[in-house]
Design a protein around this motif. Structure first.
Motif, PDB file in Angstrom:
ATOM      1  N   GLU A  47      51.604  14.714  -9.023  1.00  0.00           N
ATOM      2  CA  GLU A  47      52.925  14.641  -8.408  1.00  0.00           C
ATOM      3  C   GLU A  47      53.124  13.429  -7.506  1.00  0.00           C
ATOM      4  O   GLU A  47      53.943  13.448  -6.590  1.00  0.00           O
ATOM      5  CB  GLU A  47      53.192  15.930  -7.627  1.00  0.00           C
ATOM      6  N   GLY A  48      52.351  12.365  -7.744  1.00  0.00           N
ATOM      7  CA  GLY A  48      52.519  11.161  -6.942  1.00  0.00           C
ATOM      8  C   GLY A  48      51.811  11.281  -5.604  1.00  0.00           C
ATOM      9  O   GLY A  48      51.313  12.337  -5.240  1.00  0.00           O
ATOM     10  N   LYS A  49      51.789  10.163  -4.922  1.00  0.00           N
ATOM     11  CA  LYS A  49      50.996  10.114  -3.685  1.00  0.00           C
ATOM     12  C   LYS A  49      51.834  10.487  -2.472  1.00  0.00           C
ATOM     13  O   LYS A  49      53.000  10.117  -2.382  1.00  0.00           O
ATOM     14  CB  LYS A  49      50.469   8.695  -3.504  1.00  0.00           C
ATOM     15  N   HIS A  50      51.218  11.194  -1.543  1.00  0.00           N
ATOM     16  CA  HIS A  50      51.915  11.516  -0.296  1.00  0.00           C
ATOM     17  C   HIS A  50      51.885  10.295   0.622  1.00  0.00           C
ATOM     18  O   HIS A  50      50.879   9.596   0.686  1.00  0.00           O
ATOM     19  CB  HIS A  50      51.190  12.637   0.446  1.00  0.00           C
ATOM     20  N   GLY A  51      52.965  10.097   1.372  1.00  0.00           N
ATOM     21  CA  GLY A  51      52.962   9.058   2.403  1.00  0.00           C
ATOM     22  C   GLY A  51      51.893   9.382   3.436  1.00  0.00           C
ATOM     23  O   GLY A  51      51.032   8.562   3.751  1.00  0.00           O
ATOM     24  N   ASP A  69      53.425   2.318   0.108  1.00  0.00           N
ATOM     25  CA  ASP A  69      54.744   2.222  -0.543  1.00  0.00           C
ATOM     26  C   ASP A  69      55.878   2.748   0.327  1.00  0.00           C
ATOM     27  O   ASP A  69      57.024   2.715  -0.077  1.00  0.00           O
ATOM     28  CB  ASP A  69      54.730   3.052  -1.847  1.00  0.00           C
ATOM     29  N   GLU A  70      55.563   3.284   1.497  1.00  0.00           N
ATOM     30  CA  GLU A  70      56.603   3.931   2.286  1.00  0.00           C
ATOM     31  C   GLU A  70      56.740   3.231   3.638  1.00  0.00           C
ATOM     32  O   GLU A  70      55.785   3.183   4.404  1.00  0.00           O
ATOM     33  CB  GLU A  70      56.207   5.414   2.476  1.00  0.00           C
ATOM     34  N   ALA A  71      57.943   2.695   3.899  1.00  0.00           N
ATOM     35  CA  ALA A  71      58.136   1.973   5.163  1.00  0.00           C
ATOM     36  C   ALA A  71      58.305   2.961   6.313  1.00  0.00           C
ATOM     37  O   ALA A  71      58.703   4.098   6.120  1.00  0.00           O
ATOM     38  CB  ALA A  71      59.370   1.089   5.053  1.00  0.00           C
ATOM     39  N   GLY A  72      57.985   2.519   7.503  1.00  0.00           N
ATOM     40  CA  GLY A  72      58.327   3.288   8.707  1.00  0.00           C
ATOM     41  C   GLY A  72      57.320   4.322   9.137  1.00  0.00           C
ATOM     42  O   GLY A  72      57.554   5.043  10.114  1.00  0.00           O
ATOM     43  N   ILE A  73      56.206   4.398   8.435  1.00  0.00           N
ATOM     44  CA  ILE A  73      55.234   5.439   8.802  1.00  0.00           C
ATOM     45  C   ILE A  73      54.565   5.112  10.145  1.00  0.00           C
ATOM     46  O   ILE A  73      54.476   5.968  11.029  1.00  0.00           O
ATOM     47  CB  ILE A  73      54.200   5.637   7.669  1.00  0.00           C
ATOM     48  N   GLN A 103      46.005   2.988  23.468  1.00  0.00           N
ATOM     49  CA  GLN A 103      45.134   1.933  24.020  1.00  0.00           C
ATOM     50  C   GLN A 103      44.754   0.878  22.968  1.00  0.00           C
ATOM     51  O   GLN A 103      44.639  -0.294  23.262  1.00  0.00           O
ATOM     52  CB  GLN A 103      43.850   2.536  24.567  1.00  0.00           C
ATOM     53  N   MET A 104      44.524   1.341  21.753  1.00  0.00           N
ATOM     54  CA  MET A 104      44.134   0.415  20.674  1.00  0.00           C
ATOM     55  C   MET A 104      44.717   0.940  19.367  1.00  0.00           C
ATOM     56  O   MET A 104      44.929   2.149  19.234  1.00  0.00           O
ATOM     57  CB  MET A 104      42.598   0.371  20.507  1.00  0.00           C
ATOM     58  N   ILE A 105      44.960   0.031  18.424  1.00  0.00           N
ATOM     59  CA  ILE A 105      45.508   0.451  17.128  1.00  0.00           C
ATOM     60  C   ILE A 105      44.686  -0.209  16.033  1.00  0.00           C
ATOM     61  O   ILE A 105      44.282  -1.367  16.169  1.00  0.00           O
ATOM     62  CB  ILE A 105      46.973  -0.032  16.972  1.00  0.00           C
ATOM     63  N   SER A 106      44.443   0.513  14.940  1.00  0.00           N
ATOM     64  CA  SER A 106      43.912  -0.187  13.760  1.00  0.00           C
ATOM     65  C   SER A 106      44.595   0.376  12.523  1.00  0.00           C
ATOM     66  O   SER A 106      44.972   1.548  12.491  1.00  0.00           O
ATOM     67  CB  SER A 106      42.392  -0.029  13.660  1.00  0.00           C
ATOM     68  N   THR A 107      44.785  -0.476  11.541  1.00  0.00           N
ATOM     69  CA  THR A 107      45.454  -0.005  10.324  1.00  0.00           C
ATOM     70  C   THR A 107      44.664  -0.435   9.105  1.00  0.00           C
ATOM     71  O   THR A 107      43.928  -1.417   9.136  1.00  0.00           O
ATOM     72  CB  THR A 107      46.878  -0.591  10.190  1.00  0.00           C
ATOM     73  N   GLY A 108      44.799   0.332   8.040  1.00  0.00           N
ATOM     74  CA  GLY A 108      44.178  -0.020   6.770  1.00  0.00           C
ATOM     75  C   GLY A 108      45.173   0.338   5.680  1.00  0.00           C
ATOM     76  O   GLY A 108      46.292   0.765   5.986  1.00  0.00           O
ATOM     77  N   GLU A 109      44.741   0.195   4.430  1.00  0.00           N
ATOM     78  CA  GLU A 109      45.676   0.458   3.334  1.00  0.00           C
ATOM     79  C   GLU A 109      46.205   1.891   3.366  1.00  0.00           C
ATOM     80  O   GLU A 109      47.371   2.133   3.127  1.00  0.00           O
ATOM     81  CB  GLU A 109      44.954   0.231   2.014  1.00  0.00           C
TER      82      GLU A 109
END
Ligand code: ADP
Ligand code: ASP
Ligand code: MG
Length: 411
Positions: free
Chosen positions: A252-256, A356-360, A376-382
């Motif tokens: 059913e596709g990927k969840h945000g 694929d989903e903006a604004g998360i 205090q700190m942020i990190s992001t990945g795919e």
């Protein structure tokens, strides 16, 4: 062996008492009969045994040799495999217990977080041929130097998956005290979504970011061997739990956002007033790597007069060692000072459809900001976004974020 093989793993609570051990023996017998398979069972130490052993150790010394720590902690699993095997004998089943080395589990020569390098399955296969249920200690192995090693807290999951991969088992079932992988820890968040499926990549991110329902390396290993892995309850009969699958199997596709995890085992270290010149980060982090200390989030900022501040997080259990190393590095680099904070938490959202989903990210930051929770700190990945926040805000934050993304609707 031509017969199909199944691997089951039972966690500490699942074998927490004699009654529970008998109940687990019943599950093993039922599986073997119903599936007509060779059965290999990996067991954790009973209940809080590993914590109790650590607290005994703390009463003796605050500076134990790593070798002796593994010698001590590996005993917990030896108790549960012997008792489960006895329970199976009592019920008229053929069964045999093995420690890590008897089962041929060879690891790196590192204590307390060794990786499995190879498994010599000959003794397991021999016992299966004799139609015995094979019961193996989780969490431990043997190094080339014939020293007992352990795989890190929660490592029995990894023992089970590695053994299943080595035996080319049809599936590995992780039996635990929850009925599935949920969208958040059901002990912290009420109204969680119960997932029928989750992808290896999402499960890996959640596990690595604090959802201790599976040990991260168990998911990594299952993914690389494409081994079907299931999380299910040791209590509920006929519970199918959650199946971990490939991205491409998600119909059913990927969840945000699929889940949110909280990690309370992190600590923050800062080195303040170091020269802002090439090679400084290398000097700081290579010394930590030499001692096998892994670093998670890193932020470098420039303060004034070409001086930089480097902030990073390590596991709380590594904080003491990391601090000592950083103090030496600070002297060498002429840094102004170092500070540490072990009252932080890392909150992470994970979802394969995040790209694929903006604004998360904005929604996550908005939710924290609106509720006066400082990031205090942020990190992001795919497929993840993590924020370091104050430990005292952790429970509130996970509930707010779970609500904001309406994760109770997932299944
Ligand atoms: P075991 O002793 O069986 O290995 P663990 O305590 O290691 O069990 O892991 C199971 C625990 O993981 C659950 O009791 C639950 O509190 C916790 N947990 C954290 N995140 C999740 C999640 N997303 N879904 C289910 N359980 C979770
Ligand atoms: N007994 C070990 C621990 O408590 C390993 C495990 O349970 O997976 O961490
Ligand atoms: Mg566990």
């Amino acid at each position: 062996m031509n017969q199909k093989i199944l691997v089951q793993k039972f966690g500490g609570t699942s074998v927490g008492s004699p009654d529970r051990i008998r109940a687990v023996a019943d599950i093993c017998i039922e599986t073997k009969e119903k599936e007509n398979c060779g059965l290999v069972v990996i067991v954790s130490a009973m209940g809080d045994t590993t914590d109790d052993l650590i607290s005994l150790m703390d009463q003796i010394t605050d500076d134990p040799f790593d070798r002796e720590v593994d010698m001590l902690l590996s005993t917990g699993e030896q108790i549960s495999v012997a008792l489960l095997t006895m329970a199976l004998h009592k019920k008229g089943q053929k069964a045999i217990s093995f420690t890590g080395w008897q089962a041929g589990i060879k690891t790196e020569s590192i204590h307390s977080k060794a990786r499995i390098k190879d498994i010599d399955t000959s003794r397991i296969l021999e016992a299966l041929k004799e139609n015995k249920i094979v019961i193996i200690t989780g969490f431990q192995g043997i190094s080339e130097e014939k020293e007992i090693t352990t795989l890190g807290r929660g490592g029995s999951d990894t023992s089970a998956v590695a053994i299943a991969a080595a035996l080319k088992a049809e599936r590995c079932d992780i039996y635990t005290d929850v009925d599935a992988v949920h969208t958040a820890d059901p002990r912290i968040v009420k109204n969680t979504g119960k997932l029928k499926y989750i992808t290896y990549n999402e499960m890996l991110e959640l596990a690595a970011r604090g959802a201790k329902v599976l040990h991260p390396r168990s998911v990594e290993t299952a993914k690389s061997f494409n081994l079907p892995l299931r999380v299910r309850s040791s209590w509920e009969k006929n519970n199918v739990g959650t199946l971990i699958i490939k991205d491409t199997q998600m119909l059913e596709g990927k969840h945000g956002v699929t889940g949110v995890a909280i990690d309370l085992e992190q600590a923050r270290l800062s080195i303040i007033g170091v020269a802002d010149t090439p090679g400084i980060s290398y000097k700081i982090f290579s010394k930590l790597a030499e001692k096998n200390i892994s670093v998670d989030l890193i932020i470098q900022s420039i303060s004034s007069h070409n001086l930089a501040e480097v902030d990073f997080t390590v596991k709380k259990s590594d904080l003491k060692k990391a601090k000592q190393i950083l103090e030496e590095t600070a002297k060498e680099l002429n840094a102004k000072s170092i500070t540490s904070d072990d009252s932080i938490a890392k909150i992470s959202i994970v979802g394969a459809g995040m790209i694929d989903e903006a604004g998360i990210a904005a929604k996550m930051f908005e939710t924290l900001g609106k509720n006066n929770i400082n990031i205090q700190m942020i990190s992001t990945g795919e497929i993840h976004i993590s924020c370091i926040i104050n430990e005292s805000d952790a429970e509130k934050a996970i509930n707010l974020i779970h609500d904001a993304f309406e994760l109770h609707k997932l299944k």
